[in-house]
Design an enzyme around this catalytic site. Structure first.
Site, PDB file in Angstrom:
ATOM      1  N   LYS A 108       7.521 -10.009  -9.538  1.00  0.00           N
ATOM      2  CA  LYS A 108       6.962 -10.990  -8.715  1.00  0.00           C
ATOM      3  C   LYS A 108       5.235 -10.723  -8.363  1.00  0.00           C
ATOM      4  O   LYS A 108       5.154  -9.505  -7.571  1.00  0.00           O
ATOM      5  CB  LYS A 108       7.379 -11.522  -7.643  1.00  0.00           C
ATOM      6  CG  LYS A 108       7.040 -12.745  -6.774  1.00  0.00           C
ATOM      7  CD  LYS A 108       7.786 -13.310  -5.820  1.00  0.00           C
ATOM      8  CE  LYS A 108       7.268 -14.762  -5.144  1.00  0.00           C
ATOM      9  NZ  LYS A 108       5.893 -14.516  -4.612  1.00  0.00           N
ATOM     10  N   GLU A 141      11.688 -10.953 -13.602  1.00  0.00           N
ATOM     11  CA  GLU A 141      10.353 -10.656 -13.752  1.00  0.00           C
ATOM     12  C   GLU A 141       9.658 -10.146 -12.429  1.00  0.00           C
ATOM     13  O   GLU A 141      10.076 -10.527 -11.526  1.00  0.00           O
ATOM     14  CB  GLU A 141       9.488 -11.949 -14.108  1.00  0.00           C
ATOM     15  CG  GLU A 141      10.015 -12.794 -15.108  1.00  0.00           C
ATOM     16  CD  GLU A 141       9.550 -14.059 -15.451  1.00  0.00           C
ATOM     17  OE1 GLU A 141       8.684 -14.540 -14.541  1.00  0.00           O
ATOM     18  OE2 GLU A 141       9.833 -14.731 -16.497  1.00  0.00           O
ATOM     19  N   ASP A 170       1.893 -10.153  -6.927  1.00  0.00           N
ATOM     20  CA  ASP A 170       1.088 -10.511  -5.712  1.00  0.00           C
ATOM     21  C   ASP A 170      -0.326 -10.836  -5.978  1.00  0.00           C
ATOM     22  O   ASP A 170      -1.110 -10.258  -5.632  1.00  0.00           O
ATOM     23  CB  ASP A 170       1.394  -9.479  -4.703  1.00  0.00           C
ATOM     24  CG  ASP A 170       1.230 -10.004  -3.199  1.00  0.00           C
ATOM     25  OD1 ASP A 170       1.207 -11.362  -3.242  1.00  0.00           O
ATOM     26  OD2 ASP A 170       1.204  -9.163  -2.231  1.00  0.00           O
ATOM     27  N   CYS A 176       0.700  29.383  20.261  1.00  0.00           N
ATOM     28  CA  CYS A 176       0.482  30.813  20.610  1.00  0.00           C
ATOM     29  C   CYS A 176      -0.641  30.870  21.641  1.00  0.00           C
ATOM     30  O   CYS A 176      -1.085  31.887  22.329  1.00  0.00           O
ATOM     31  CB  CYS A 176       0.145  31.635  19.139  1.00  0.00           C
ATOM     32  SG  CYS A 176      -1.372  31.360  18.641  1.00  0.00           S
ATOM     33  N   TYR A 178       3.555 -16.382 -16.880  1.00  0.00           N
ATOM     34  CA  TYR A 178       5.192 -16.109 -16.638  1.00  0.00           C
ATOM     35  C   TYR A 178       5.911 -17.667 -17.049  1.00  0.00           C
ATOM     36  O   TYR A 178       7.033 -17.799 -16.521  1.00  0.00           O
ATOM     37  CB  TYR A 178       5.622 -15.881 -15.346  1.00  0.00           C
ATOM     38  CG  TYR A 178       4.758 -16.655 -14.132  1.00  0.00           C
ATOM     39  CD1 TYR A 178       5.017 -17.915 -13.692  1.00  0.00           C
ATOM     40  CD2 TYR A 178       3.940 -15.922 -13.337  1.00  0.00           C
ATOM     41  CE1 TYR A 178       4.705 -18.540 -12.629  1.00  0.00           C
ATOM     42  CE2 TYR A 178       3.284 -16.434 -12.137  1.00  0.00           C
ATOM     43  CZ  TYR A 178       3.625 -17.727 -12.131  1.00  0.00           C
ATOM     44  OH  TYR A 178       2.986 -18.440 -11.106  1.00  0.00           O
ATOM     45  N   LYS A 220      12.969 -10.854  -2.500  1.00  0.00           N
ATOM     46  CA  LYS A 220      11.923 -10.153  -1.719  1.00  0.00           C
ATOM     47  C   LYS A 220      12.403  -8.911  -0.803  1.00  0.00           C
ATOM     48  O   LYS A 220      13.487  -9.132  -0.418  1.00  0.00           O
ATOM     49  CB  LYS A 220      11.513 -10.988  -0.912  1.00  0.00           C
ATOM     50  CG  LYS A 220      10.694 -12.048  -1.593  1.00  0.00           C
ATOM     51  CD  LYS A 220       9.219 -11.968  -1.230  1.00  0.00           C
ATOM     52  CE  LYS A 220       8.495 -13.383  -0.934  1.00  0.00           C
ATOM     53  NZ  LYS A 220       7.198 -13.459  -0.419  1.00  0.00           N
ATOM     54  N   CYS A 230      -5.427  27.495  13.420  1.00  0.00           N
ATOM     55  CA  CYS A 230      -4.978  28.664  14.356  1.00  0.00           C
ATOM     56  C   CYS A 230      -5.262  29.933  13.697  1.00  0.00           C
ATOM     57  O   CYS A 230      -4.660  30.107  12.542  1.00  0.00           O
ATOM     58  CB  CYS A 230      -3.520  28.551  15.056  1.00  0.00           C
ATOM     59  SG  CYS A 230      -2.941  29.989  15.590  1.00  0.00           S
ATOM     60  N   CYS A 269       0.811  34.025  14.734  1.00  0.00           N
ATOM     61  CA  CYS A 269       1.349  33.004  15.114  1.00  0.00           C
ATOM     62  C   CYS A 269       2.801  32.569  14.940  1.00  0.00           C
ATOM     63  O   CYS A 269       3.001  32.423  13.755  1.00  0.00           O
ATOM     64  CB  CYS A 269       0.462  31.512  15.101  1.00  0.00           C
ATOM     65  SG  CYS A 269       0.816  29.978  15.783  1.00  0.00           S
ATOM     66  N   CYS A 272      -4.271  26.761  20.320  1.00  0.00           N
ATOM     67  CA  CYS A 272      -3.139  26.495  19.407  1.00  0.00           C
ATOM     68  C   CYS A 272      -1.990  26.254  20.291  1.00  0.00           C
ATOM     69  O   CYS A 272      -1.671  27.085  21.288  1.00  0.00           O
ATOM     70  CB  CYS A 272      -2.686  27.772  18.597  1.00  0.00           C
ATOM     71  SG  CYS A 272      -1.193  27.692  17.931  1.00  0.00           S
TER      72      CYS A 272
END
Ligand code: IVH
Length: 671
Positions: free
Chosen positions: A120, A118, A122, A414, A230, A318, A429, A434, A411
């Protein structure tokens, strides 16, 4: 109108309650409503009105009685009838197999062992006590022996039954489950809270816990909480042989059990599933922090027993944590193929979820400063699913001497002055020559549109720096001899790479070539539409803005940008050279729309589907003749919405475009 007799009223109330309960169940437990929200509201309102006229006939289990209990000062401590244990964890296949071995030894019999797995969840564990099928108490887990009585709050959660369904209800049953907040609800809640300028919950788990511990149950009722059950604790009048039967029993009695539970016959299959789920978890609309594995047979469970309230018959698999703390060494800049300056983080290498992470994406200057992270700071990195790691935020106060991040004025490649267009988040740029643009275009080309086997980013970077490949045509002029000059290439590997490049020239469809040319705002949907509509590059290049607007899904601005791109002499030269080198500039049969039952219809796909990837769903629809677009308009035939759909669903609802779920999509595809 004749007044109703007390008997008539009672009868109508029974009917209404049954109907309201039924529809609540269809909606919140089965996730499969039968009637519209408005129809449900009408029933509920009628029930409320009749009850208001006859307060003496109101019962505790009436669906109107979920909310409205007076606020309490504090929660009473209550003892669970049987303690709520906790789970020992395993973190890899080896420890999982070791546990299975231990189980086998302890059972000391030839009888096979089956497992139930199943997700788990949280969230937070709860214990629901039912007497004669009626919910008499709901409590938090607390220390496992004693929890807090949060009955009034739990009653507000629509997936918690106030009354069990079915006949022959047991004298007593403790039902255990997990209360959680769906991710979609969590995002909405935080958006609402942010608007009010209040403090955001850091994660869905905290949000669920905070919501459940409200003194005023009407606040809990306003929060999007749900429950997965569950298992069971104490019971009287329920005779079952396995955990699987227990889950079935719970489902039959109106409880919401998780659809992903599975019964497996071997621990190897269990291991496989645990690995799969580590990836799949990202598809869920709730957080899971592992997989729970339980020995199915209750008899075997009893033999195995528990150690320090941790059952020997269950384990939590886990995964390694998905977040970690490390140092942000430097914020580097990569100039993309459209000239956008993309900042990224160079991190002190750290293990996150079993993978070494040394870089993370950062979006733009604003994002970096909103997160308040600086070069030299300790930061939290997070990996979610398969995506590139992200920085969540600082791990503590700024390290002394650090300064807020500023985008460079020039830049880094360049030296051109960087610009930030009005209303855009990205710095750019502006230099079309470039060098970065060329390299990024090449990397994108070999990995994306042309998808050349064995030719990836590393090789493209080397070829670029050696000056061997500086443009797309250069790539197709590359020879085996060039490659043999490079370390790591031998006769065979060099000819393989050249063959793959040549093959890609012949094989890459026109639409993909268009996609790789870097025409502003041309993604794959637009590239396909253009290829289909114009058929070849000459017609496309000769088209005016007005003609391009006729292509479905292309607005005037994009049309103008496309026309402009083709009118540029350098771009024309690029197209000519590539055509001479053998690349395809004519639409092939794969671009022609398929004639099928769905010809003439347009669908948009949003959210995560269970049975297909989005790309598969798109292909399946296209194979039946449908078009698949990427934005919703009034012309859209339908929107296919999976889990966690985005704004496209809202747009569809707003425009009245029909929405299909996965089942409806399958039906449509079956014809
Ligand atoms: S079974 C003896 N099943 O995990 C304990 N627990 O450490 C049996 N949880 O407090 C618990 N999903 O909050 C079980 N499918 C699931 C679960 C689950 C989440 C939580 C639960 C419990 C903790 C155990």
């Amino acid at each position: 109108m004749a007044t109703r007799t007390q008997k008539d009223v009672r009868q109508r109330l029974d009917e209404l309650r049954e109907q309201v309960d039924h529809h609540l169940y269809r909606y919140h437990v089965l996730d499969d409503p039968e009637i519209s929200d408005a129809a449900y509201d009408r029933l509920f309102d009628e029930l409320k009105a009749v009850e208001e006229e006859h307060p003496e006939l109101v019962t505790a289990e009436s669906p109107t009685q979920r909310v409205g209990a007076p606020p309490s000062d504090r929660f009473q401590k209550v003892q669970h009838l049987t303690p709520m244990g906790s789970l020992e964890k395993v973190t890899d296949d080896e420890s999982l197999f070791k546990w299975a071995e231990d189980v086998r030894k302890r059972l000391d019999s030839d009888e096979p062992v089956a497992y139930v797995i199943e997700p788990k969840i949280d969230g937070l564990a709860i214990n629901l006590t039912y007497e004669g099928g009626r919910l008499t108490r709901g409590a938090t887990r607390g220390d496992g022996v004693q929890g807090e009585d949060v009955t009034v709050n739990l009653r507000t959660i629509p997936s918690v039954p106030l009354k069990m369904r079915g006949d022959g209800l047991p004298a007593l049953a403790e039902v255990r489950g997990e209360v959680y907040m769906p991710l979609s609800g969590f995002r909405e809640l935080n958006a609402r809270v942010a608007e009010l300028g209040q403090k955001l919950a850091p994660n869905p788990r905290n949000a669920a816990a905070g919501s459940l511990r409200q003194k005023d149950s009407s606040i809990t009722a306003s929060r999007p909480l749900a429950v997965w059950v569950y298992g069971m604790g104490a019971r009287d009048g329920v005779q079952l042989a396995s955990h699987w039967e227990e889950l079935e029993w719970l489902r039959e009695h109106g409880f919401r059990t998780n659809p992903f539970v599975e019964r497996l016959d071997s621990i190897e299959e269990v291991a496989q599933r645990c690995t799969q789920w580590e990836r799949r978890r990202a598809e869920l609309d709730y957080e899971i922090d592992g997989i729970v594995i339980k020995v199915d047979s209750l008899e075997q469970q009893a033999i195995l027993g528990a150690l320090h309230s941790r059952p020997r018959w269950a384990r939590a698999f886990k995964w390694a944590p998905m977040t970690a703390e490390t140092t942000l060494n430097k914020i580097a800049i990569r100039v993309g193929r459209t000239g956008a300056l993309n900042p990224w983080a160079m991190l002190e290498p750290v293990q996150v979820g079993g993978v070494t992470v040394s870089r993370a994406t950062l979006h733009n200057e604003e994002d970096i400063n909103r997160k308040d992270i600086r070069e030299g700071d300790r930061v939290i990195v997070q990996r979610a699913g398969d995506v590139i790691p992200q920085i969540v935020g600082p791990a503590g106060p700024h390290v002394k001497g650090t300064r807020p991040f500023r985008m460079p004025k020039k830049c880094p490649l360049c030296g051109a002055n960087v610009v930030k267009p009005e209303g855009e988040a990205m710095h750019r740029c502006p230099n079309r020559a470039c060098p970065s643009r060329g390299l990024e275009t090449l990397i994108n080309w070999v990995q994306g549109p042309a998808d050349i086997d064995g030719v990836g980013e590393q090789l493209m970077r080397r070829l670029w720096h050696l000056g061997l490949v500086r443009s797309l045509p250069d790539l197709y002029r590359l020879t085996k001899e060039h490659l043999l000059e490079l370390d790591g290439f031998a006769e065979k590997s060099a000819s393989n790479a050249i063959e793959a490049i040549e093959h890609s020239a012949k094989r890459t469809p026109f639409s993909r070539v268009l996609l790789g040319l870097n025409i502003p705002d041309v993604g794959w949907v637009t590239a396909q539409s253009l290829a289909r509509h114009f058929g070849d590059v000459d017609r496309l290049a000769g088209a005016t803005q007005e003609e391009i607007v006729e292509v479905e899904g292309i607005g005037p601005e994009r049309a103008e940008a496309i026309a402009e791109w083709f009118s540029d002499a350098e771009n024309q030269k690029l197209v000519d050279e590539l055509r001479e080198l053998g690349l395809r500039f004519e639409a092939g049969p794969e671009e022609r729309p398929v004639e099928g039952p769905l010809t003439g219809s347009t669908y948009v796909i949003t959210g995560t589907l269970e049975g297909f990837s989005r790309d598969e769903a798109r292909k399946a629809l296209e194979a039946k003749g449908a078009k698949v677009g990427d934005s919703v308009s009034k012309k859209t035939t339908g929107v296919v919405a999976g889990e966690s759909p985005g704004s496209k669903l809202a747009k569809a609802e707003q425009l009245g475009v029909p929405v299909l779920d996965e089942a409806a999509l399958k039906k449509l595809l079956r014809g």
